[in-house]
Design a protein around this motif. Structure first.
Motif, PDB file in Angstrom:
ATOM      1  N   ARG A   1       0.809  -1.217   0.000  1.00 48.42           N
ATOM      2  CA  ARG A   1       0.000   0.000   0.000  1.00 48.42           C
ATOM      3  C   ARG A   1       0.845   1.270   0.000  1.00 48.42           C
ATOM      4  NH1 ARG A   1      -5.130   1.448   0.705  1.00 48.42           N
ATOM      5  NH2 ARG A   1      -5.759   3.174   2.051  1.00 48.42           N
ATOM      6  N   HIS A   2       1.901   1.267   0.773  1.00 48.71           N
ATOM      7  CA  HIS A   2       2.620   2.524   0.978  1.00 48.71           C
ATOM      8  C   HIS A   2       3.988   2.607   0.319  1.00 48.71           C
ATOM      9  CE1 HIS A   2      -0.273   4.189   3.797  1.00 48.71           C
ATOM     10  NE2 HIS A   2      -0.423   2.948   4.252  1.00 48.71           N
ATOM     11  N   LEU A   3       4.543   1.503  -0.081  1.00 49.29           N
ATOM     12  CA  LEU A   3       5.852   1.555  -0.708  1.00 49.29           C
ATOM     13  C   LEU A   3       5.804   1.164  -2.168  1.00 49.29           C
ATOM     14  CD1 LEU A   3       8.336   0.193   1.954  1.00 49.29           C
ATOM     15  CD2 LEU A   3       8.132   2.479   1.022  1.00 49.29           C
ATOM     16  N   VAL A   4       5.420  -0.047  -2.400  1.00 54.90           N
ATOM     17  CA  VAL A   4       5.366  -0.503  -3.784  1.00 54.90           C
ATOM     18  C   VAL A   4       4.244   0.210  -4.534  1.00 54.90           C
ATOM     19  CG1 VAL A   4       5.061  -2.515  -5.265  1.00 54.90           C
ATOM     20  CG2 VAL A   4       6.334  -2.721  -3.152  1.00 54.90           C
ATOM     21  N   ARG A   5       3.224   0.543  -3.801  1.00 55.05           N
ATOM     22  CA  ARG A   5       2.101   1.298  -4.367  1.00 55.05           C
ATOM     23  C   ARG A   5       1.552   0.647  -5.623  1.00 55.05           C
ATOM     24  NH1 ARG A   5       0.618   5.609  -2.271  1.00 55.05           N
ATOM     25  NH2 ARG A   5      -0.462   6.318  -4.137  1.00 55.05           N
ATOM     26  N   LEU A   6       1.320  -0.616  -5.558  1.00 55.79           N
ATOM     27  CA  LEU A   6       0.744  -1.314  -6.688  1.00 55.79           C
ATOM     28  C   LEU A   6      -0.760  -1.075  -6.751  1.00 55.79           C
ATOM     29  CD1 LEU A   6       0.899  -3.384  -9.007  1.00 55.79           C
ATOM     30  CD2 LEU A   6       0.533  -5.142  -7.305  1.00 55.79           C
ATOM     31  N   ALA A   7      -1.211  -0.555  -7.861  1.00 59.79           N
ATOM     32  CA  ALA A   7      -2.645  -0.319  -8.009  1.00 59.79           C
ATOM     33  C   ALA A   7      -3.394  -1.643  -7.937  1.00 59.79           C
ATOM     34  CB  ALA A   7      -2.920   0.354  -9.355  1.00 59.79           C
ATOM     35  N   PRO A   8      -4.579  -1.669  -7.392  1.00 60.45           N
ATOM     36  CA  PRO A   8      -5.319  -0.524  -6.875  1.00 60.45           C
ATOM     37  C   PRO A   8      -5.184  -0.329  -5.368  1.00 60.45           C
ATOM     38  CG  PRO A   8      -6.772  -2.379  -7.036  1.00 60.45           C
ATOM     39  CD  PRO A   8      -5.400  -2.888  -7.366  1.00 60.45           C
ATOM     40  N   VAL A   9      -4.231  -0.979  -4.768  1.00 63.43           N
ATOM     41  CA  VAL A   9      -4.159  -0.928  -3.302  1.00 63.43           C
ATOM     42  C   VAL A   9      -4.090   0.485  -2.721  1.00 63.43           C
ATOM     43  CG1 VAL A   9      -2.946  -1.734  -1.272  1.00 63.43           C
ATOM     44  CG2 VAL A   9      -3.103  -3.200  -3.268  1.00 63.43           C
ATOM     45  N   PRO A  10      -3.217   1.334  -3.270  1.00 62.87           N
ATOM     46  CA  PRO A  10      -3.116   2.667  -2.657  1.00 62.87           C
ATOM     47  C   PRO A  10      -4.412   3.468  -2.766  1.00 62.87           C
ATOM     48  CG  PRO A  10      -1.256   2.252  -4.098  1.00 62.87           C
ATOM     49  CD  PRO A  10      -2.255   1.174  -4.359  1.00 62.87           C
ATOM     50  N   ASP A  11      -5.229   3.145  -3.732  1.00 62.92           N
ATOM     51  CA  ASP A  11      -6.444   3.926  -3.951  1.00 62.92           C
ATOM     52  C   ASP A  11      -7.696   3.225  -3.449  1.00 62.92           C
ATOM     53  OD1 ASP A  11      -4.854   4.543  -7.020  1.00 62.92           O
ATOM     54  OD2 ASP A  11      -4.937   5.939  -5.340  1.00 62.92           O
ATOM     55  N   THR A  12      -7.467   2.163  -2.698  1.00 67.66           N
ATOM     56  CA  THR A  12      -8.609   1.458  -2.146  1.00 67.66           C
ATOM     57  C   THR A  12      -8.859   1.932  -0.717  1.00 67.66           C
ATOM     58  OG1 THR A  12      -8.058  -0.480  -3.477  1.00 67.66           O
ATOM     59  CG2 THR A  12      -9.571  -0.811  -1.643  1.00 67.66           C
ATOM     60  N   SER A  13     -10.098   2.119  -0.375  1.00 70.78           N
ATOM     61  CA  SER A  13     -10.426   2.643   0.946  1.00 70.78           C
ATOM     62  C   SER A  13     -10.116   1.627   2.031  1.00 70.78           C
ATOM     63  CB  SER A  13     -11.907   3.000   1.014  1.00 70.78           C
ATOM     64  OG  SER A  13     -12.671   1.808   1.032  1.00 70.78           O
TER      65      SER A  13
END
Lengths: 180, 180
Positions: free
Chosen positions: A145-157
DNA sequence: GTCTATAAATAGATAGAC
DNA sequence: GTCTATCTATTTATAGAC
């Protein structure tokens, strides 16, 4: 000053963070940092921590209406990670875990202690013996979520992530087909 | 020489690895490294990779007798990670992902491409629309195994880990209660 | 307590001999 | 191609004035 250190370490990692930068962020002189903490390493170790807010969040989540223990733990973690004041400390610890033994140790101890305890509440083991639960802890989830920032994790609530992760962790706790 | 670089980067991370050390490991001079790769950064980027063995392992696992797609992917990853020749490259990429954008990008692209493709074989999506699968990829699993080293993960056999992780990833692919 | 000045070490990078 | 020698920049860390 510790907050400034956490902010810098969280953003750029240990190696790329100079004592000078920390001092600047804190609004003081570089020598003052050394005056208090001696070495950069000692300052770093002091900056490492799982925020005190974490056990608190675990307790909160345990009192909630979440279905299983996995959901409760997932929710608690997501809450703390999204909290601006707790974020730098979590981020520093996680990011540094990849290159720094002390940071990895903090994560490990936390997983061994607090999370296990939190999962214990309301969850009873099925079989006897020494069960293996490789993923009882899940400190590495925020990596995505915070490092690799692979979509869609960072933009998932957080809510949706909780709904997704909860049943999964539950499955970890009670595997369908135990191999042990 | 690239192998030496991967070995050093994998063990100590980018920041703590000096060009001099890489040269020493490779049995050559420090200047030679610069002669070939120019800067440390360029050398690093060249050292980053998901081993070619990975797609191969995914194909192998797909042909196996594993139950679901999650099990196949889990098995393929574990195989490559346990392989001595492929380990340094994987380790370098993963370890650096926490502090280096390029490394994080390699992981992300890999997850977007190869893993997604591998999971596609034999797995059909249920609903239509833009489904969210935060954990379709699972590059961060080895964090627990090889960096944080939280017991009992490091001491659990690949077979058992596969049996554990497989059903979990399957659940990620077909959540019991989709929140989307 | 806080800053100035500086020491001492290390690392990245380059020039040039062989 | 490979190494010697060195330059330059940066960083940690310390000594000491105010």
């Amino acid at each position: 000053m510790l907050d400034a250190a956490r902010e810098c370490f969280a953003e750029r990692g240990y190696g790329a963070t100079s004592v000078r930068r920390i001092a600047e962020t804190a609004g003081v002189d570089q020598a003052l940092v050394h005056h208090f903490y001696g070495t950069k390493e000692k300052l770093f170790v002091n900056a490492l921590e799982i925020p005190l807010r974490m056990p608190e969040a675990l307790a909160e989540a345990a009192a909630g209406d979440r279905v299983g223990p996995g959901s409760r733990v997932a929710l608690a973690h997501l809450r703390v990670w999204e909290d601006a004041s707790a974020h730098p400390a979590m981020m520093t610890t996680l990011r540094s875990a990849a290159t720094h033994r002390s940071a990895a140790a903090v994560l490990r101890d936390y997983a061994k202690g607090s999370i296990r305890e939190a999962l214990g509440k309301g969850h009873h083991r099925r079989g006897g013996g020494t069960a293996h639960h490789p993923d009882r802890h899940n400190p590495d989830r925020p990596l995505t979520r915070h490092l690799v920032r692979l979509a869609p994790v960072p933009d998932t609530s957080p809510q949706e992530l909780t709904a997704r992760l909860g049943p999964v962790i539950d499955l970890h706790l009670d595997p369908v087909s135990p191999a042990a």
